[in-house]
Design an enzyme around this catalytic site. Structure first.
Site, mmCIF file in Angstrom:
data_model
loop_
_atom_site.group_PDB
_atom_site.id
_atom_site.type_symbol
_atom_site.label_atom_id
_atom_site.label_comp_id
_atom_site.label_asym_id
_atom_site.label_seq_id
_atom_site.Cartn_x
_atom_site.Cartn_y
_atom_site.Cartn_z
ATOM 1 N N ARG A 148 0.863 -1.187 0.000
ATOM 2 C CA ARG A 148 0.000 0.000 0.000
ATOM 3 C C ARG A 148 0.894 1.229 0.000
ATOM 4 N NH1 ARG A 148 -3.896 2.114 4.948
ATOM 5 N NH2 ARG A 148 -2.121 3.408 5.450
ATOM 6 N N TYR A 160 -2.936 11.609 6.385
ATOM 7 C CA TYR A 160 -3.148 10.232 6.810
ATOM 8 C C TYR A 160 -2.168 9.261 6.149
ATOM 9 C CZ TYR A 160 -4.856 5.593 6.635
ATOM 10 O OH TYR A 160 -4.915 4.248 6.706
ATOM 11 N N ASP A 210 -5.105 3.722 0.078
ATOM 12 C CA ASP A 210 -6.234 3.942 0.991
ATOM 13 C C ASP A 210 -6.650 5.411 0.941
ATOM 14 O OD1 ASP A 210 -8.087 3.936 3.004
ATOM 15 O OD2 ASP A 210 -6.769 3.055 4.531
ATOM 16 N N HIS A 212 -9.188 6.552 2.630
ATOM 17 C CA HIS A 212 -9.605 6.798 4.012
ATOM 18 C C HIS A 212 -10.827 7.696 4.124
ATOM 19 C CE1 HIS A 212 -8.440 6.348 8.313
ATOM 20 N NE2 HIS A 212 -8.026 5.229 7.783
ATOM 21 N N GLU A 236 -9.067 1.996 -1.574
ATOM 22 C CA GLU A 236 -9.787 1.615 -0.361
ATOM 23 C C GLU A 236 -10.585 2.793 0.181
ATOM 24 O OE1 GLU A 236 -7.113 -0.040 2.495
ATOM 25 O OE2 GLU A 236 -8.342 0.636 4.170
ATOM 26 N N GLU A 262 -13.812 -1.580 6.635
ATOM 27 C CA GLU A 262 -13.094 -1.762 7.902
ATOM 28 C C GLU A 262 -13.837 -1.146 9.080
ATOM 29 O OE1 GLU A 262 -9.345 0.237 6.735
ATOM 30 O OE2 GLU A 262 -9.675 1.539 8.463
ATOM 31 N N ARG A 283 -13.812 -5.481 3.581
ATOM 32 C CA ARG A 283 -12.723 -5.365 4.557
ATOM 33 C C ARG A 283 -13.154 -5.550 6.018
ATOM 34 N NH1 ARG A 283 -8.017 -3.715 4.225
ATOM 35 N NH2 ARG A 283 -8.025 -1.962 5.667
ATOM 36 N N GLU A 339 -4.585 -7.496 5.011
ATOM 37 C CA GLU A 339 -3.688 -6.424 5.452
ATOM 38 C C GLU A 339 -2.846 -6.935 6.622
ATOM 39 O OE1 GLU A 339 -5.687 -2.973 6.981
ATOM 40 O OE2 GLU A 339 -3.878 -1.744 6.923
ATOM 41 N N TRP A 402 -12.305 11.273 8.850
ATOM 42 C CA TRP A 402 -10.945 10.757 9.072
ATOM 43 C C TRP A 402 -10.779 9.443 8.336
ATOM 44 C CZ3 TRP A 402 -6.280 12.089 10.054
ATOM 45 C CH2 TRP A 402 -5.324 11.073 10.254
HETATM 46 O O1 KDG Z 1 -8.300 2.004 13.861
HETATM 47 C C1 KDG Z 1 -8.193 2.625 12.631
HETATM 48 C C2 KDG Z 1 -6.926 2.269 11.904
HETATM 49 O O2 KDG Z 1 -6.699 0.900 11.944
HETATM 50 C C3 KDG Z 1 -7.033 2.755 10.501
HETATM 51 O O3 KDG Z 1 -6.833 4.142 10.512
HETATM 52 C C4 KDG Z 1 -6.030 2.095 9.597
HETATM 53 O O4 KDG Z 1 -7.285 2.637 7.607
HETATM 54 C C5 KDG Z 1 -6.515 1.907 8.189
HETATM 55 C C6 KDG Z 1 -6.009 0.753 7.450
HETATM 56 O O5 KDG Z 1 -6.432 0.583 6.313
HETATM 57 O O6 KDG Z 1 -5.205 0.014 8.000
HETATM 58 MG MG MG Z 2 -8.056 1.715 5.790
#
Ligand code: KDG
Ligand code: MG
Length: 402
Positions: A148, A160, A210, A212, A236, A262, A283, A339, A402
């Protein structure tokens, strides 16, 4: 008949905070479950200690499905990250116990191997493109087949995904840090460093990125189109995942594969995404989506629609979670990628054992159960410390995703 005799909740911060459930049966068999919810750890610890542990005592540890239904349907209040993480911890601990009682690694109870190993990706990052390229090179030379890539947007900073120490660890401050965000600057810059990665290292490995949750569906569509020549394994979380319908628009505009989930915690959260084939990878994780019992259900639904798995595996998923994930990954037919960020040395002093990494793949242990032990004495050296993920603010001061 065996009974659940004891259930203990441990909160410790070896490198970062983890919440761990340990269930002991009347036969002396011990099972572990991860209950870590980054930045909301004590809420899950209380849910377990105050509300679930009293329900567990005296119950039959072999009835995993029934326990899941009892804790989910029986509670009246359903879903949500705190509830689903607490249920996950109980579920995972009971699978660990079942494996130990059967004398089999958990993946054997899930149907046995579908593959020899579990393809993983790790995190390369940099404060600029040059630093990112060096980091990608490091991971490729370590044998990773999937990487990544994230870089800070030069004129914005604090973006980030950029590693400060040995591991990328976003939860770092006793109160949430605030970081600036500028979508246009990101949209201008991110495609250039992904192109630079492909230009330097070619196409002989999987490249991931990612977003995010930072873009609107239309911005995500623009981004996905812009990076098509990079042939990403996935982009992602292109947009906040709670609006499943939003992914339709992204899907209509780009062939860049999409991964999300996630922060989602139940099959209902991914139902539209999967049944309408709006994503390519789901995810959701063992720890945040109700344990092995519920995650298997999500993965089976995904298999029906050609959606593959790509579970979250950041540092906030404890070695117990990672072990459980690898047992499931190795068994399900529609596995995609896992991951894997590794853990701090302090974390590995407390959690012993777990999957092994070789040639860019994780391999489950062959010992009965999940194969991880919790060293309570070692954990005492790492008392709980509050740590929070940062909060993003746009340049005008308003809060961003975030
Ligand atoms: O708890 C949140 C983190 O694990 C996250 O910010 C990490 O986005 C993330 C990732 O893809 O690992
Ligand atoms: Mg992520």
């Amino acid at each position: 008949m065996s009974r659940i005799e004891r259930a203990e909740v441990f909160v410790a911060s070896p490198g970062r905070t983890f919440v761990t459930l340990r269930i002991t049966t009347s036969d002396g068999v011990v099972g572990l479950g991860d209950a870590t919810l980054n930045g909301r750890e004590l809420a899950v610890a209380s849910y377990l200690r105050d509300h679930l542990v009293p329900l567990l005592i005296g119950k039959d540890p072999a009835r995993i499905e029934d326990m899941w239904q009892y804790l989910y349907r029986g509670a009246y209040w359903r879903r949500g990250p705190v509830t689903m993480t607490a249920i996950a911890a109980v579920d995972t601990a009971l699978w660990d116990i079942k494996g130990k009682v059967a004398g089999l690694p958990v993946y054997q109870l899930l149907g046995g191997r579908s593959r020899d190993g579990v393809l993983v990706y790790s995190h390369a990052s940099g404060r600029d493109t040059a630093e990112l390229l060096d980091d990608v090179e490091r991971f490729l030379s370590l044998g990773y087949e999937a990487v990544r890539a994230q870089a800070a947007v030069p004129e914005v900073g604090g973006t980030y995904g950029v590693r400060k120490g040995k591991l990328y660890e976003p939860a770092a401050a006793a109160l949430p840090d605030e970081q600036p965000w500028d979508t246009e600057a990101y949209l201008n810059f991110a495609p250039t460093y992904l192109e630079a990665v492909r230009e330097r290292f070619g196409f002989g490995f999987h490249l991931l990125h990612d977003v995010h949750h930072r873009l609107t569906p239309l911005e995500a569509a623009r981004f996905g189109k812009a990076v098509e020549p990079c042939r990403l394994f996935w982009m992602e979380d292109p947009t906040p995942a709670e609006n499943q319908e939003a992914f339709r628009l992204i899907r209509q505009h780009t062939t860049t594969p999409i991964a999300t989930g996630e922060v989602l915690n139940s099959i209902w959260d991914v139902q539209t995404l999967i049944t309408e084939q709006l994503i390519d990878y789901v995810r959701t994780t063992v720890v945040h989506a109700g344990g092995l019992t519920h995650l298997r259900r999500i993965f089976d639904l995904a298999a029906l629609y050609g959606v593959r798995t790509g579970s979250h595996g950041a540092t906030d998923l404890s070695p117990v979670s990672m072990a459980a994930a690898v047992h499931l990954d190795v068994a399900v037919p529609n596995f995609g990628i896992q991951e894997y960020m590794g853990h701090a040395d302090e974390t590995l002093e407390v959690f012993r054992g777990g999957p092994t990494l070789a040639d860019g793949m994780l391999h489950p242990t062959e010992v009965p159960g999940l194969g991880v032990e919790y060293d309570e004495k070692a954990a005492e050296r790492f008392p709980y410390q509050a740590r929070y993920l940062p909060v993003a603010r746009r340049l005008d001061g308003s809060v961003h995703d975030w």
